[in-house]
Design a protein around this motif. Structure first.
Motif, short mmCIF file in Angstrom:
data_model
loop_
_atom_site.label_atom_id
_atom_site.label_comp_id
_atom_site.label_asym_id
_atom_site.label_seq_id
_atom_site.Cartn_x
_atom_site.Cartn_y
_atom_site.Cartn_z
N HIS A 9 0.84 -1.20 0.00
CA HIS A 9 0.00 0.00 0.00
C HIS A 9 0.87 1.25 0.00
CE1 HIS A 9 -3.45 2.56 0.83
NE2 HIS A 9 -2.73 3.15 1.76
N HIS A 11 1.29 5.45 -1.85
CA HIS A 11 0.61 6.54 -2.55
C HIS A 11 1.60 7.18 -3.50
CE1 HIS A 11 -3.10 6.60 -0.10
NE2 HIS A 11 -2.30 6.12 0.85
N GLU A 94 -8.07 3.09 -0.90
CA GLU A 94 -8.40 2.58 0.38
C GLU A 94 -9.77 3.11 0.79
OE1 GLU A 94 -6.11 4.75 3.71
OE2 GLU A 94 -4.90 5.17 1.92
N HIS A 158 -5.10 -2.31 5.87
CA HIS A 158 -3.83 -1.59 5.76
C HIS A 158 -3.55 -0.82 7.05
CE1 HIS A 158 -3.06 2.72 5.28
NE2 HIS A 158 -4.34 2.86 5.08
N ASP A 206 2.61 3.26 2.93
CA ASP A 206 1.52 4.22 3.06
C ASP A 206 1.97 5.63 2.67
OD1 ASP A 206 -1.06 5.06 3.47
OD2 ASP A 206 -0.84 5.34 5.63
#
Ligand SMILES: [Zn+2]
Length: 246
Positions: A9, A11, A94, A158, A206
């Protein structure tokens, strides 16, 4: 340096999607969870970058917004647009619940937007990447309506830092769990990471994907699970592959 590093996960964090995955990382799952970010993922078509589209519980709603109007916009415009994008997605996320922002985005509205996206994921046979801060009781209740062990494409919690008890009941529904250095440095996150099965764990940044951050997460997971960092990276690699298998 660890081999077979995967980021369950991340970004885009202002970086270019063309630079994913960075050196030293085998594969990553890049998440665009605000409508303004969706276009950034559209151009990617590499097996090493999984594409995750969704509407975050925050949904970009400010304290000044009329939440009734915002919800109507989400259902009439954003969810249909998201559904079109899911044709080229590897997962929905998410998505979930965030009790911290309930004063701005009412929890009942968060639940409706979350459930609508779980329904879309189910219709397309896609797994879901779940965000949950507080509200674990409501989260478990909603997930029970969509998942049972071995059914559907599954879901990933997550930034997992639920209690060991909640983790055990989610695991029965087929949950995967991913951990970053932030969760692993909290007592609850470390307990959750120690409790879940080796066939359920993944690592995440993240944020901007980086080998260094994943190596730190693998080292922390290794410490709480009495395993080697290489064993953790291998297990996470296999779990990444089976979760993002579409
Ligand atoms: Zn995130």
């Amino acid at each position: 340096m660890l081999e077979r590093l995967t980021d369950a996960h991340c970004h885009l964090s202002g970086g270019s999607p063309d630079s994913l995955p960075p050196p030293g990382v085998e594969a990553c799952a890049a998440c665009a969870c605000f409508a303004g970010e969706w276009g950034d993922l559209d151009g990617i078509s590499r097996a090493s970058v999984k594409k995750v589209y969704g509407i975050h519980p925050d949904a970009g709603i400010s304290a000044l917004d009329d939440v009734g109007f915002a919800e109507e916009q989400i259902f009439s415009a954003l969810l249909p647009e998201l559904d079109r994008r899911l044709a080229s997605a590897d997962a929905v996320g998410e998505i979930g619940l965030d009790a911290r922002i309930a004063g701005r985005v009412p929890l009942e509205m968060q639940k409706r937007v979350f459930a609508a996206q779980l329904e879309m994921a189910r219709a397309r046979g896609l797994p879901a990447v779940i965000h949950c801060v507080g509200g674990w009781g409501a989260m478990c209740e909603i997930l029970r309506g969509f998942f049972s062990a071995g059914s559907g494409a599954g879901f990933l919690i997550h930034a997992a830092s639920c209690s060991a008890e909640v983790a055990a009941s989610l695991e029965k529904l087929g949950a995967y769990f991913s951990f970053g250095v932030r969760e692993l440095s909290s007592r609850r996150g470390a307990e959750c990471a120690a409790r879940v099965g080796a066939d359920r764990i993944m690592m995440e940044t993240d944020g901007g994907c980086s080998a260094a951050s994943l190596e730190n997460a693998a080292a922390s997971l290794a410490a709480v699970r009495s395993a080697s960092a290489a064993e953790i990276a291998d297990a996470a690699f296999e779990n990444f592959r089976s979760f993002y298998s579409k």
